[in-house]
Every structure is written in structure tokens, then in C-alpha cells.
Scaffold this motif. Structure first.
Motif, PDB file in Angstrom:
ATOM      1  N   PHE A   1       3.042  -0.102  -8.813  1.00  0.00           N
ATOM      2  CA  PHE A   1       2.296   0.869  -8.811  1.00  0.00           C
ATOM      3  C   PHE A   1       0.703   0.820  -9.480  1.00  0.00           C
ATOM      4  O   PHE A   1       0.011   1.872  -8.321  1.00  0.00           O
ATOM      5  CB  PHE A   1       2.463   1.714  -9.896  1.00  0.00           C
ATOM      6  CG  PHE A   1       4.382   2.497  -9.798  1.00  0.00           C
ATOM      7  CD1 PHE A   1       4.503   3.161  -8.424  1.00  0.00           C
ATOM      8  CD2 PHE A   1       4.936   1.360 -10.544  1.00  0.00           C
ATOM      9  CE1 PHE A   1       6.316   3.461  -8.741  1.00  0.00           C
ATOM     10  CE2 PHE A   1       7.281   1.588 -10.596  1.00  0.00           C
ATOM     11  CZ  PHE A   1       7.004   3.351  -9.505  1.00  0.00           C
ATOM     12  N   SER A   2      -0.058  -0.375  -9.889  1.00  0.00           N
ATOM     13  CA  SER A   2      -1.067  -0.170  -9.478  1.00  0.00           C
ATOM     14  C   SER A   2      -2.337  -0.099  -8.131  1.00  0.00           C
ATOM     15  O   SER A   2      -2.576   0.394  -8.082  1.00  0.00           O
ATOM     16  CB  SER A   2      -1.678  -1.378 -10.513  1.00  0.00           C
ATOM     17  OG  SER A   2      -1.278  -2.638  -9.695  1.00  0.00           O
ATOM     18  N   TRP A   3      -1.047  -0.369  -7.356  1.00  0.00           N
ATOM     19  CA  TRP A   3      -1.284   0.163  -5.587  1.00  0.00           C
ATOM     20  C   TRP A   3      -2.235   1.211  -6.081  1.00  0.00           C
ATOM     21  O   TRP A   3      -3.236   1.737  -4.467  1.00  0.00           O
ATOM     22  CB  TRP A   3      -1.082  -0.340  -4.822  1.00  0.00           C
ATOM     23  CG  TRP A   3      -0.741  -1.883  -4.986  1.00  0.00           C
ATOM     24  CD1 TRP A   3      -1.370  -3.611  -5.697  1.00  0.00           C
ATOM     25  CD2 TRP A   3       0.491  -2.831  -4.197  1.00  0.00           C
ATOM     26  NE1 TRP A   3      -0.813  -4.397  -5.740  1.00  0.00           N
ATOM     27  CE2 TRP A   3       0.508  -4.007  -4.574  1.00  0.00           C
ATOM     28  CE3 TRP A   3       0.939  -2.307  -3.032  1.00  0.00           C
ATOM     29  CZ2 TRP A   3       1.397  -5.014  -4.056  1.00  0.00           C
ATOM     30  CZ3 TRP A   3       2.121  -3.524  -2.805  1.00  0.00           C
ATOM     31  CH2 TRP A   3       2.528  -5.224  -3.058  1.00  0.00           C
ATOM     32  N   LEU A   4      -2.110   2.380  -6.470  1.00  0.00           N
ATOM     33  CA  LEU A   4      -1.690   3.562  -6.195  1.00  0.00           C
ATOM     34  C   LEU A   4      -2.802   4.211  -6.650  1.00  0.00           C
ATOM     35  O   LEU A   4      -3.461   5.627  -6.394  1.00  0.00           O
ATOM     36  CB  LEU A   4      -0.586   4.264  -5.924  1.00  0.00           C
ATOM     37  CG  LEU A   4       0.673   3.877  -5.005  1.00  0.00           C
ATOM     38  CD1 LEU A   4       1.862   4.759  -5.985  1.00  0.00           C
ATOM     39  CD2 LEU A   4       0.597   4.352  -4.012  1.00  0.00           C
ATOM     40  N   ILE A   5      -3.238   4.026  -8.206  1.00  0.00           N
ATOM     41  CA  ILE A   5      -4.193   4.439  -9.132  1.00  0.00           C
ATOM     42  C   ILE A   5      -5.493   4.592  -8.679  1.00  0.00           C
ATOM     43  O   ILE A   5      -6.055   3.609  -7.692  1.00  0.00           O
ATOM     44  CB  ILE A   5      -3.873   3.682 -10.453  1.00  0.00           C
ATOM     45  CG1 ILE A   5      -2.698   3.034 -10.930  1.00  0.00           C
ATOM     46  CG2 ILE A   5      -4.687   3.800 -11.420  1.00  0.00           C
ATOM     47  CD1 ILE A   5      -1.705   4.640 -11.217  1.00  0.00           C
ATOM     48  N   GLY A   6      -6.014   6.222  -8.153  1.00  0.00           N
ATOM     49  CA  GLY A   6      -7.464   5.817  -7.910  1.00  0.00           C
ATOM     50  C   GLY A   6      -7.547   5.948  -6.406  1.00  0.00           C
ATOM     51  O   GLY A   6      -8.507   5.991  -6.242  1.00  0.00           O
ATOM     52  N   GLU A   7      -6.242   5.708  -5.839  1.00  0.00           N
ATOM     53  CA  GLU A   7      -6.325   5.518  -4.593  1.00  0.00           C
ATOM     54  C   GLU A   7      -6.131   7.273  -3.838  1.00  0.00           C
ATOM     55  O   GLU A   7      -4.837   7.568  -4.419  1.00  0.00           O
ATOM     56  CB  GLU A   7      -5.435   4.795  -3.270  1.00  0.00           C
ATOM     57  CG  GLU A   7      -6.895   3.915  -4.467  1.00  0.00           C
ATOM     58  CD  GLU A   7      -7.420   3.111  -3.612  1.00  0.00           C
ATOM     59  OE1 GLU A   7      -7.894   3.745  -2.625  1.00  0.00           O
ATOM     60  OE2 GLU A   7      -8.050   1.909  -4.219  1.00  0.00           O
ATOM     61  N   LYS A   8      -6.582   8.010  -2.846  1.00  0.00           N
ATOM     62  CA  LYS A   8      -5.871   9.047  -2.263  1.00  0.00           C
ATOM     63  C   LYS A   8      -4.533   8.811  -1.225  1.00  0.00           C
ATOM     64  O   LYS A   8      -4.720   7.881  -0.634  1.00  0.00           O
ATOM     65  CB  LYS A   8      -6.414   9.865  -1.382  1.00  0.00           C
ATOM     66  CG  LYS A   8      -6.475  10.595  -0.719  1.00  0.00           C
ATOM     67  CD  LYS A   8      -7.617  11.274   0.328  1.00  0.00           C
ATOM     68  CE  LYS A   8      -7.491  12.587   1.521  1.00  0.00           C
ATOM     69  NZ  LYS A   8      -8.278  13.198   2.421  1.00  0.00           N
ATOM     70  N   ILE A   9      -3.105   9.515  -1.648  1.00  0.00           N
ATOM     71  CA  ILE A   9      -2.627  10.045  -1.048  1.00  0.00           C
ATOM     72  C   ILE A   9      -2.322   9.924  -0.268  1.00  0.00           C
ATOM     73  O   ILE A   9      -3.188  10.942   0.194  1.00  0.00           O
ATOM     74  CB  ILE A   9      -1.041  10.279  -1.795  1.00  0.00           C
ATOM     75  CG1 ILE A   9      -1.234   9.403  -2.962  1.00  0.00           C
ATOM     76  CG2 ILE A   9       0.307  10.043  -0.854  1.00  0.00           C
ATOM     77  CD1 ILE A   9      -0.908   7.638  -3.752  1.00  0.00           C
ATOM     78  N   VAL A  10      -2.639   8.592   1.473  1.00  0.00           N
ATOM     79  CA  VAL A  10      -1.885   9.572   2.569  1.00  0.00           C
ATOM     80  C   VAL A  10      -0.974   9.820   3.284  1.00  0.00           C
ATOM     81  O   VAL A  10      -0.996  11.025   4.258  1.00  0.00           O
ATOM     82  CB  VAL A  10      -3.492   8.356   3.806  1.00  0.00           C
ATOM     83  CG1 VAL A  10      -5.125   7.861   2.791  1.00  0.00           C
ATOM     84  CG2 VAL A  10      -2.233   7.366   3.742  1.00  0.00           C
TER      85      VAL A  10
END
Length: 133
Positions: A58-67
Motif C-alpha cells: 500500500f505504501s506504493w500508492l501513497i503520494g502518487e497520482k492514481i492513473v
């Protein structure tokens, strides 16, 4: 609308069961725009629906734009009814996380998983039960 609502959002927090993510019955996704989403199943009498597995971190998703964010599901007939699996894949430019829900039922009760925006956070959130994933 379903999980596609996460597209173009930036996730700031993911909340799940305090003890373990696997076997949990609700996940919450908080976004930079101030929205809160809940992935869950309302448990009923004769069925069971829970997170069976998570591929990725889940940490891979934090702070990143969901494409991209999408759902894939199917079911199998089993001796006592039916078994339904649902995969939710959430992708950024760099990584993807797939959440696998598993439900089993005698065939009469729903095993669907819901993804919805929460407008009244305090009706579904208990700080002692949920924690950061």
C-alpha cells in the motif's frame, strides 16, 4: 461508480483493520482532495466476504497520482453454493497494488464488494478499530 473514482486522485492514507489487512472487511482510502472512499462488504447471515490477499504494498500508492483503477470479478459454483472473487487493481505511474476479496455464500446472499465515497466519516470510522496500513 466504483473504484474508477480513484483515477486522478492522490491517496494520502489507507486505513484498514488494526490487527491485519488480510481477513479485513473494510478499507478506507483518503485522498489529497479531501475525499474519503470505503471498500467494504455489509456482512449478512449466511455468507462471508473478506480480503483474501494483497499483491504489492500500500505504501506504493501513497503520494502518487492514481492513473488506473479497475475491478475484475468472477465466481465458481461449489458444493454448498457459490464462491466469488473480486480483484481491485490500483495503479500509479510506477507501481500497482491488487486487492483480492473472496466471498462465499449458499447462493442466496450477496458476496459483492462495494466501493463508495463516504460523506459522513464518523458513521463508519472507529479510531480504535482502524489504523494506517
Amino acid at each position: 461508480m466504483g473504484i474508477e473514482q480513484l483515477k486522478n486522485e492522490v491517496i494520502t492514507k489507507i486505513l484498514g483493520d488494526k490487527e491485519k489487512i488480510r481477513d479485513c472487511e473494510s478499507l478506507f482510502f483518503q485522498t489529497q482532495s479531501g475525499k474519503l472512499f470505503r471498500m467494504w462488504h455489509p456482512q449478512d447471515c449466511c455468507e462471508s466476504v473478506y480480503v483474501e490477499d494483497v499483491v504489492g504494498d500500500f505504501s506504493w500508492l501513497i503520494g502518487e497520482k492514481i492513473v488506473d483503477a479497475y475491478e475484475t470479478s468472477g465466481f465458481n459454483e461449489v458444493e454448498y453454493g457459490q464462491e466469488q472473487w473480486t480483484f481491485y487493481t490500483i495503479s500509479t505511474f510506477l507501481d500497482s497494488v491488487t486487492i483480492r476479496w473472496l466471498g462465499d455464500s449458499n447462493g442466496y446472499y450477496s458476496t459483492s464488494v462495494y466501493f463508495e465515497e463516504v460523506t459522513d466519516f464518523f458513521t463508519v470510522y472507529d479510531e480504535e478499530y482502524y489504523t494506517l496500513c
